[in-house]
Each structure stands twice: as C-alpha cells, then as structure tokens.
Design an enzyme around this catalytic site. Sequence first.
Site, PDB file in Angstrom:
ATOM      1  N   GLN A  44       0.811  -1.216   0.000  1.00  0.00           N
ATOM      2  CA  GLN A  44       0.000   0.000   0.000  1.00  0.00           C
ATOM      3  C   GLN A  44       0.844   1.266   0.000  1.00  0.00           C
ATOM      4  O   GLN A  44       2.042   1.227   0.277  1.00  0.00           O
ATOM      5  CB  GLN A  44      -0.930   0.004   1.217  1.00  0.00           C
ATOM      6  CG  GLN A  44      -0.219  -0.209   2.543  1.00  0.00           C
ATOM      7  CD  GLN A  44      -1.029  -1.011   3.549  1.00  0.00           C
ATOM      8  OE1 GLN A  44      -2.246  -1.090   3.443  1.00  0.00           O
ATOM      9  NE2 GLN A  44      -0.374  -1.603   4.532  1.00  0.00           N
ATOM     10  N   HIS A  75      -8.432   2.882  19.975  1.00  0.00           N
ATOM     11  CA  HIS A  75      -7.621   1.790  20.531  1.00  0.00           C
ATOM     12  C   HIS A  75      -8.160   1.294  21.872  1.00  0.00           C
ATOM     13  O   HIS A  75      -8.135   0.097  22.150  1.00  0.00           O
ATOM     14  CB  HIS A  75      -6.146   2.215  20.637  1.00  0.00           C
ATOM     15  CG  HIS A  75      -5.511   2.394  19.292  1.00  0.00           C
ATOM     16  ND1 HIS A  75      -4.866   3.536  18.900  1.00  0.00           N
ATOM     17  CD2 HIS A  75      -5.486   1.565  18.214  1.00  0.00           C
ATOM     18  CE1 HIS A  75      -4.439   3.401  17.652  1.00  0.00           C
ATOM     19  NE2 HIS A  75      -4.802   2.217  17.215  1.00  0.00           N
ATOM     20  N   ASP A  99       0.228   0.284  13.658  1.00  0.00           N
ATOM     21  CA  ASP A  99       0.666   1.492  14.376  1.00  0.00           C
ATOM     22  C   ASP A  99       1.021   1.203  15.836  1.00  0.00           C
ATOM     23  O   ASP A  99       1.670   2.009  16.494  1.00  0.00           O
ATOM     24  CB  ASP A  99      -0.405   2.590  14.282  1.00  0.00           C
ATOM     25  CG  ASP A  99      -1.782   2.077  14.685  1.00  0.00           C
ATOM     26  OD1 ASP A  99      -1.968   1.739  15.864  1.00  0.00           O
ATOM     27  OD2 ASP A  99      -2.671   2.001  13.815  1.00  0.00           O
ATOM     28  N   GLU A 118       0.970  -8.614  11.494  1.00  0.00           N
ATOM     29  CA  GLU A 118       0.769  -7.444  10.620  1.00  0.00           C
ATOM     30  C   GLU A 118       1.420  -7.769   9.272  1.00  0.00           C
ATOM     31  O   GLU A 118       2.563  -8.209   9.217  1.00  0.00           O
ATOM     32  CB  GLU A 118       1.410  -6.208  11.288  1.00  0.00           C
ATOM     33  CG  GLU A 118       1.681  -5.020  10.387  1.00  0.00           C
ATOM     34  CD  GLU A 118       0.458  -4.397   9.729  1.00  0.00           C
ATOM     35  OE1 GLU A 118      -0.467  -3.965  10.426  1.00  0.00           O
ATOM     36  OE2 GLU A 118       0.445  -4.339   8.463  1.00  0.00           O
ATOM     37  N   ASP A 150       0.518 -12.582   6.718  1.00  0.00           N
ATOM     38  CA  ASP A 150      -0.898 -12.399   6.412  1.00  0.00           C
ATOM     39  C   ASP A 150      -1.744 -13.062   7.500  1.00  0.00           C
ATOM     40  O   ASP A 150      -1.608 -14.270   7.749  1.00  0.00           O
ATOM     41  CB  ASP A 150      -1.187 -13.039   5.046  1.00  0.00           C
ATOM     42  CG  ASP A 150      -2.586 -12.710   4.549  1.00  0.00           C
ATOM     43  OD1 ASP A 150      -3.448 -12.334   5.376  1.00  0.00           O
ATOM     44  OD2 ASP A 150      -2.817 -12.822   3.333  1.00  0.00           O
ATOM     45  N   GLY A 151      -2.608 -12.270   8.133  1.00  0.00           N
ATOM     46  CA  GLY A 151      -3.467 -12.789   9.196  1.00  0.00           C
ATOM     47  C   GLY A 151      -4.341 -13.935   8.725  1.00  0.00           C
ATOM     48  O   GLY A 151      -4.666 -14.843   9.498  1.00  0.00           O
ATOM     49  N   ASP A 168      -7.738  -5.516  13.954  1.00  0.00           N
ATOM     50  CA  ASP A 168      -7.485  -4.075  13.844  1.00  0.00           C
ATOM     51  C   ASP A 168      -7.035  -3.803  12.408  1.00  0.00           C
ATOM     52  O   ASP A 168      -5.856  -3.550  12.146  1.00  0.00           O
ATOM     53  CB  ASP A 168      -6.408  -3.688  14.866  1.00  0.00           C
ATOM     54  CG  ASP A 168      -6.163  -2.194  14.903  1.00  0.00           C
ATOM     55  OD1 ASP A 168      -6.855  -1.445  14.186  1.00  0.00           O
ATOM     56  OD2 ASP A 168      -5.254  -1.769  15.634  1.00  0.00           O
ATOM     57  N   ASP A 171      -9.617  -0.806   5.832  1.00  0.00           N
ATOM     58  CA  ASP A 171     -10.853  -1.088   5.081  1.00  0.00           C
ATOM     59  C   ASP A 171     -10.656  -2.269   4.129  1.00  0.00           C
ATOM     60  O   ASP A 171      -9.575  -2.456   3.574  1.00  0.00           O
ATOM     61  CB  ASP A 171     -11.267   0.149   4.275  1.00  0.00           C
ATOM     62  CG  ASP A 171     -11.845   1.239   5.171  1.00  0.00           C
ATOM     63  OD1 ASP A 171     -12.567   0.897   6.115  1.00  0.00           O
ATOM     64  OD2 ASP A 171     -11.557   2.424   4.919  1.00  0.00           O
ATOM     65  N   PRO A 175      -5.192  -5.164   1.344  1.00  0.00           N
ATOM     66  CA  PRO A 175      -4.759  -6.471   1.884  1.00  0.00           C
ATOM     67  C   PRO A 175      -5.739  -7.082   2.883  1.00  0.00           C
ATOM     68  O   PRO A 175      -5.633  -8.249   3.221  1.00  0.00           O
ATOM     69  CB  PRO A 175      -3.418  -6.147   2.552  1.00  0.00           C
ATOM     70  CG  PRO A 175      -3.337  -4.681   2.683  1.00  0.00           C
ATOM     71  CD  PRO A 175      -4.237  -4.086   1.657  1.00  0.00           C
TER      72      PRO A 175
HETATM   73  N1  SAM Z   1      -7.441   2.028  12.892  1.00  0.00           N
HETATM   74  C1  SAM Z   1      -7.526   1.401  11.685  1.00  0.00           C
HETATM   75  C2  SAM Z   1      -8.461   1.887  10.654  1.00  0.00           C
HETATM   76  O1  SAM Z   1      -8.390   3.028  10.342  1.00  0.00           O
HETATM   77  O2  SAM Z   1      -9.254   1.154  10.148  1.00  0.00           O
HETATM   78  C3  SAM Z   1      -6.699   0.222  11.411  1.00  0.00           C
HETATM   79  C4  SAM Z   1      -5.263   0.631  11.519  1.00  0.00           C
HETATM   80  S1  SAM Z   1      -4.013  -0.518  11.311  1.00  0.00           S
HETATM   81  C5  SAM Z   1      -2.761   0.549  10.692  1.00  0.00           C
HETATM   82  C6  SAM Z   1      -4.511  -1.510   9.921  1.00  0.00           C
HETATM   83  C7  SAM Z   1      -3.433  -2.473   9.507  1.00  0.00           C
HETATM   84  O3  SAM Z   1      -4.003  -3.691   8.987  1.00  0.00           O
HETATM   85  C8  SAM Z   1      -2.492  -1.985   8.411  1.00  0.00           C
HETATM   86  O4  SAM Z   1      -1.229  -1.727   8.958  1.00  0.00           O
HETATM   87  C9  SAM Z   1      -2.468  -3.113   7.380  1.00  0.00           C
HETATM   88  O5  SAM Z   1      -1.202  -3.336   6.829  1.00  0.00           O
HETATM   89  C10 SAM Z   1      -2.967  -4.280   8.215  1.00  0.00           C
HETATM   90  N2  SAM Z   1      -3.504  -5.393   7.407  1.00  0.00           N
HETATM   91  C11 SAM Z   1      -4.316  -5.309   6.341  1.00  0.00           C
HETATM   92  N3  SAM Z   1      -4.570  -6.546   5.833  1.00  0.00           N
HETATM   93  C12 SAM Z   1      -3.905  -7.423   6.623  1.00  0.00           C
HETATM   94  C13 SAM Z   1      -3.761  -8.826   6.608  1.00  0.00           C
HETATM   95  N4  SAM Z   1      -4.332  -9.567   5.635  1.00  0.00           N
HETATM   96  N5  SAM Z   1      -3.010  -9.435   7.580  1.00  0.00           N
HETATM   97  C14 SAM Z   1      -2.403  -8.677   8.544  1.00  0.00           C
HETATM   98  N6  SAM Z   1      -2.485  -7.318   8.590  1.00  0.00           N
HETATM   99  C15 SAM Z   1      -3.222  -6.707   7.647  1.00  0.00           C
END
Ligand code: SAM
Length: 296
Positions: A44, A75, A99, A118, A150-151, A168, A171, A175
């Site tokens: 991203q 949080h 974060d 993450e 990847d979660g 967490d 959108d 990913p």
């Molecule tokens: N507070 C938030 C919001 O605005 O919706 C979420 C913030 S946090 C930074 C979201 C994180 O989810 C990102 O750092 C992104 O890289 C991570 N993410 C997205 N898809 C993911 C996946 N498949 N596995 C693990 N982490 C993922």
Amino acid sequence: MSCNIINISDKQYFLETQVPISSSKTKHLIQIKELLYSGKSEYQKIEVYDTYDYGKMLILDGIVQTSEKDEFIYHENICHLPMFYHKNPKKILIIGGGDGGTLREVLKHPIDKVVMVEIDKKVVEISKKYLPTISEKSFDNKKTNLIIGDGKEYIQKHKNFFDIIILDLSDPDGPAEQLITKEFYTNVKDALNINGIISVQSESLTEQPKLTITINKRLKQVFSSVKVHQAVIPTYQGGIFSLTVASNTNLNKVTFEQVEEKYKNLNLELKYYNPKIHFASTILPKYLEKIFKNIY
Ligand code: SAM
C-alpha cells in the site's frame, strides 16, 4: 508531492480518499503543516502528515488510519471492550494494528502473551519512527511476539488457543479484503478458546452502514452472541464509528457489576473507557437503530 495534497488560498490540505463501500459524496479535508513521509510498500501507499487539528496522522492508500489526537478512543474501545467482557484473558492475538496502539492497550492488562500479525512491516517501521507515542515501545515488550505475515494464513494454523482475537484492520479493499468473509470468521472462531471473544473494527455506522451490516451478518453466522458498540472518533469520516464484539458465550450475561469489579481491581490508566461507557456504547439513536434492526 502527494496527489492528495491540495492548495486553497496559500494553505495546504490533505484530501482523504472516499472510504470504500459508501454512497457518500462528502470528503474529508484536513489542513496540514507538512507531509512528513510518503512512500509505497509492497502492499500500500503510506503517508504521514503533521496536521493542525489532529497532530500527526497515518494514512494508508489515501485513508486515515489513526491520529495522535484521538487514537485513544479507537484503541481503547477495540481492546478494552473484549478484554473486560472476558473474565481473565491471557493469550491475545491482534491481526493488523501496525501502528501499535492496540498492542499498547492490550499490554496494560495482566496477560501472558500477545501475538501481533501485521502484513506490512513498513507500516510498523514508519509508525515507530513518526508516531512513537502510539506504540510507546510496546513492540519491545517481552510479552509481544510481532509476526510479519498475512493474518488470513496465520489463523488457519491455530486451533483452540487464543482468549481474545482483535481484528485491527484497514478497510476491506486492500490487503484486508479477505478478512471479512464468513470463512475467515470461522477460522477465527476455531483459533479461539471455548470462552474466546473476537473484537472487530466494523466501520462507520453513518458513512458505511452496508459494510457494518455485512460484517455483522457474517459474524452472526459464526458466533451466537454479537454486540455492536459505537464511539465518535473525529478523525474518521462520517460521525459514528462501530466496534463489534462477538463470542459463542452469551455476552449479554456479563453484568455491569462484574465489569466494574474487574475495572476497579485492574486500575488501568485510561482516557476513554470505563464500565458506564462499556454498556452505554451499545445504545444507538433511534434513526440508526432502525437502519440496524437486523443487527440488534
Ligand atoms: N485504525 C484502523 C483503521 O483506520 O481502520 C486500522 C489501523 S491498522 C494501521 C490496519 C493495519 O491492517 C495496516 O497496517 C495493514 O497493513 C494491516 N492489514 C491489512 N490486511 C492485513 C492482513 N491480511 N493481515 C495482517 N495485517 C493486515
């Protein structure tokens, strides 16, 4: 220079990209002091702005993720709602959360360990460098196990293990796209202990109601007890934001007195959450209650 910056009367503004799965034509315009970082990871576009009203803000693919000013609201809710519904959570999994704000809140509890998965190591690096007050060195805590991956894949390899799983995530059009499916929620259920609880950021009730409804309908297909909580988080477009907590134990049986006793015993340093807000945040105004009648 980012194409998200626009100039009006000699002042610079960050123009937020339209949040996905929304019919709204309104956009968020935030006056900035400066662009601190702009780059692209494997997954991203990442930007950090210093702003007049919100302090430093983390932006992924043009969408606000968090800000120094009100990150505590998001949080504390995504963490303490499930942690206080549960009697004694010890093993915690966070998926996303790069974060470090959710990690910081989880570590306030007397837990044994927290795994954070993450996908994007660059989000962690940039957040540590430009927004250090959000993670507060939580990544260095000996209870923390940060896994870059990847979660969706991680969850498939774990069964009956975690007390709390917190999603967490950004959108679901990058990913995180595959992480709001019934299949994924089923894998989360399987990775949880019998009394386990999942906590999900379920988007803006006013801006993305279809998305909140989709997330909730899918959670209801997998979990017998699903509770939507709301909070106003000024940095997120569209007013009322939602956090959904679900479990296969009956969350309605958790009483105010139980939560209050635990809250007094733990005596955590918090800025938003308390037992009154825990229960009050499940109440919606009438116009939203009507839209969300399928959830309640
Ligand atoms: N507070 C938030 C919001 O605005 O919706 C979420 C913030 S946090 C930074 C979201 C994180 O989810 C990102 O750092 C992104 O890289 C991570 N993410 C997205 N898809 C993911 C996946 N498949 N596995 C693990 N982490 C993922």
